[in-house]
Enzyme design. Structure first.
Site, mmCIF file in Angstrom:
data_model
loop_
_atom_site.group_PDB
_atom_site.id
_atom_site.type_symbol
_atom_site.label_atom_id
_atom_site.label_comp_id
_atom_site.label_asym_id
_atom_site.label_seq_id
_atom_site.Cartn_x
_atom_site.Cartn_y
_atom_site.Cartn_z
ATOM 1 C CB CYS A 21 -0.948 0.007 1.197
ATOM 2 S SG CYS A 21 -0.081 0.133 2.783
ATOM 3 C CB CYS A 24 3.599 -0.046 3.261
ATOM 4 S SG CYS A 24 2.138 -0.863 3.903
ATOM 5 C CG ASP A 400 2.417 19.646 -38.321
ATOM 6 O OD1 ASP A 400 2.168 20.652 -38.989
ATOM 7 O OD2 ASP A 400 3.480 19.000 -38.426
#
Length: 719
Positions: A21, A24, A400
């Site tokens: 996680c 942690c 472009d």
């Protein structure tokens, strides 16, 4: 992500195994920063890496990560991961589950409060929760209130009030969810690991007359790499002998193999399908295209998306609020309302468990990690979570023309001379002048001259570029101009009617007309045509179908030619005869009118317009350092059809992030509502919290299913 310490000599990157996680990861980063000799540290949770500035050792880093049993290795160290059988990796969970079932049956037989049942539950709690308690109690003394701390307090509290069975159930559910969550995160990171494994670690090299196999780390610039049919290329280079088809899907996402011959560029990680090739190595292993892609993707995964920044800010205040609320629920009713302490302690413990923000905090990063990794595998390099999110919100896209909507390989179709001038002599003059030009159309004139055998040995002096109009230079003592009709209107005051009529006719055929002349007369008209890409029309159509409100073609070409191409492609609007500054101004205007605007070009030209857009997208990033470095998103192949795929992936990611956040908060609110009447049990609380974490993780993994269709590169999968 850049850091003020990026130039520090003592900078080392390590891979970390065991992150479950973001909390942690944050604690680990803080611990590493406090190590002696460490100046700074940055954890990349998405890529599972840590960058350390200063002096430290792997042993010290692993001590800093001991709270989560993290395994640390050098980034360059090869890791041969051998998956152990599930029962060996998680024997304690299985044994704990068996003891829990035994405790339940003993309770049924001898009574819930029997000694045998209690002892069995205690054994289940200790065996299954040993690692949890070790981390949680350490963190409790350090006042670090993470999931391990909250779980430890809840389980010990449950045991203290005699709820042995509930405590054991919480341990098992937590342990199982930890295993599943770790598996899910590893699955999300797998997209990057698969990229890392693409290129071989060794190659057959020829130095002088000797051939031998060496590690890629020992290959030098200029070495000749011998690649047999069916082998992958280990390094980037230039083909010096042989012809073959190369499958470049790993780099560009192209499903159709590309023919490569002498002087063509080839990339590490691509597959040689047919012939024997000899390749001169042009880049070191850390500079290869695949290495740059991996580095940029990992850096992109570390960037915080806007939604993640919101979640992190929310969680910062949310967690302390939950702890205060849990304390209030535990203390206030017994003290002031005469309620039973046992009941309300139990409810406070349930609130601590269900209130942990794990699901909420992980809801965004796991989606970003998965989406960016998936895009890289499909030939689209997204440079950060913010660009991934912005691509999903686009309302207008500006293109472009040359090299983006067209193939970028223009050919001279007409060379019309005036007076008694020799075509070959004028073509030679035009070609030697254009050798100094960077304009895409210059290459067409040079190819035409080379094909016709024109003399290109003349010396060119006083070369000067005239921005947005053309160039001028002196050849054999004569000052020549090459440029668009606007340039010669300025030079001569006006162009005579017959010549102007001829120019207009050529332009109405979709050709770009350049004029060669002096400051006194026009010597020749050079008409150049650049074929439209096969995919351009379908891409424009698809963009309109998926809700892009406006597509615009921006070009420095003349209005007539631009209109022909715009009509052919069904572009909503055409803006022609634009200078770089004009394109920049128009992008700013589009942003005022449409909000989120993308500009797509080659990543080299139109840099101001790309920078001014919400999302700058470069075509053909493979082998183009400028495109990889300057664009927000790079389409690795010259393949416009990756654009709708990218927008769909972005929108899917945004939708899943919203679903995850809504679900995470929704499940918390429902659980909180169940606490007051006492309907929320401890096992139900952990089931709700860890279940929510798993659901948001698995929901995010659905992004792996969004793929480019090999036949037309449009997305398939879970749309």
């Amino acid at each position: 992500m850049e850091s003020k310490f990026d130039n520090t000599e003592d900078k080392n990157v390590y891979r970390v195994q065991g992150f479950t996680c973001t909390n942690c990861a944050g604690i680990f980063e803080k611990n590493v920063k406090n190590l002696p000799g460490v100046i700074d540290a940055q954890v990349n949770f998405g890529a599972s890496k840590i960058t350390v500035f200063g002096n430290t050792t792997v042993e010290d880093l692993e001590k800093a990560g001991a709270f989560e049993s993290l395994k640390v290795t050098s980034e360059k160290q090869l890791i041969n991961e051998k998956n152990k059988p599930f029962w060996r990796e998680n024997w304690n969970v299985l044994l704990s589950a068996v003891l829990l079932v035994m405790g339940y049956f003993l309770g049924e037989q001898y009574g819930e409060e029997s000694f045998l049942s209690a002892v069995t539950y205690v054994a289940s709690i200790l065996i299954g929760g040993y690692e949890l308690f070790k981390k949680g109690i350490k963190n409790l003394f350090r006042l670090q209130f993470d999931m391990n701390t909250l779980m430890s307090v809840a389980i010990i509290g449950a045991a203290a009030i005699g709820e042995w069975g509930e405590g054991a159930t919480v341990v098992i559910l937590f342990a199982i969810s930890e295993v599943l969550e770790l598996y899910s995160m590893e699955k999300a990171r797998q997209s990057i690991r698969s990229l890392m494994d693409i290129a071989p670690k060794e190659a057959l090299i020829r130095r002088g007359s000797e051939e031998f196999t060496v590690s890629v780390d020992d290959i030098q610039l200029g070495d000749v790499m011998i690649v047999k049919p069916g082998q992958k290329l280990a390094m980037d280079g230039i083909v010096i002998k042989g012809t073959s088809t190369i499958n470049q899907a790993a780099i560009t996402g192209e499903s159709v193999p590309v023919t490569k011959t002498i002087d063509d560029e080839v990339f590490a990680g691509t597959l040689n399908e047919e012939g024997l090739l000899e390749v001169k190595v042009t880049k070191r292993i850390e500079d290869t295209t695949i290495s740059k892609i991996i580095h940029l993707v990992e850096e992109a995964q570390a960037e915080r998306a806007p939604s993640q920044a919101f979640v992190d800010r929310f969680a910062k205040y949310y967690t302390p609020a939950i702890m205060i609320l849990a304390l209030g629920i535990t203390v206030v009713p017994p003290l002031f309302l005469g309620a039973a302490w046992g009941d309300w302690i139990y409810r406070g413990l349930a609130l601590l468990v269900v209130g942990c923000p794990c699901a909420l905090v992980i809801s965004t990063p796991v989606s970003i990690v998965t989406a960016i990794g998936n895009a890289a595998k499909n030939g689209v390099l997204i440079k950060g979570g913010i660009h991934l999110e912005e691509a999903g919100r686009l309302s207008a896209i500006a293109f472009d023309k040359t090299g983006t909507l067209t193939k970028g390989f223009p050919e001279v179709t007409n060379f019309i001379t005036f007076g008694n001038n020799e075509e070959n002599e004028l073509l030679s003059a035009a070609a030697v002048i254009e050798k100094g030009s960077q304009h895409p159309l210059a290459s067409a004139i040079i190819r035409k001259a080379e094909k016709d055998g024109s003399d290109l040995s003349f010396e060119v002096t006083e070369f000067q570029s005239i921005t947005g109009k053309g160039v001028k230079a002196t050849v054999k003592g004569e000052l020549y101009y090459i440029g668009n009709p606007k340039l010669f209107n300025e030079l001569h005051g006006s162009i005579n009617q017959d010549t102007a009529k001829e120019i207009k006719e050529l332009q109405e055929q979709g050709k770009t007309v350049m004029i060669l002349g002096t400051d006194q007369q026009i010597l020749a008209l050079i008409a150049v045509a650049d074929d439209v890409r096969d995919s351009s029309k379908n891409v424009i159509k698809e963009l309109h179908e998926i809700g892009i409100k406006k597509t615009i073609m921006l070009t420095g070409d003349n209005q007539a030619t631009a209109n022909v191409i715009g009509k052919q492609l069904h572009v909503a609007e055409v803006k022609a005869e634009l200078l770089p500054q004009d394109k920049l101004d128009y992008i700013k205007e589009l942003r005022q009118n449409y909000g989120k605007v993308a500009m797509i070009g080659d990543g080299v030209n139109d840099a101001p317009a790309l920078a001014a857009s919400t999302v700058g997208i470069a075509m053909g990033g493979a082998g183009t350092d400028t495109a990889l470095e300057t664009a927000d998103i790079a389409l690795m192949a010259d393949d416009l059809s990756k654009l709708p795929y990218t927008i769909r992936l972005s929108r899917k990611t945004l939708a899943i992030i919203k679903q995850n956040i809504t679900f995470s908060l929704g499940i918390k609110l429902v659980a909180l509502a169940l606490i007051v009447p006492g309907w929320l049990t401890l096992w139900l609380a952990i089931f709700a919290d860890m279940g929510a974490t798993l659901i948001v993780t698995l929901n995010s993994l659905r992004l792996l299913k969004v793929k480019g269709n090999p036949s037309n590169n449009t997305p398939t999968g879970d749309e």
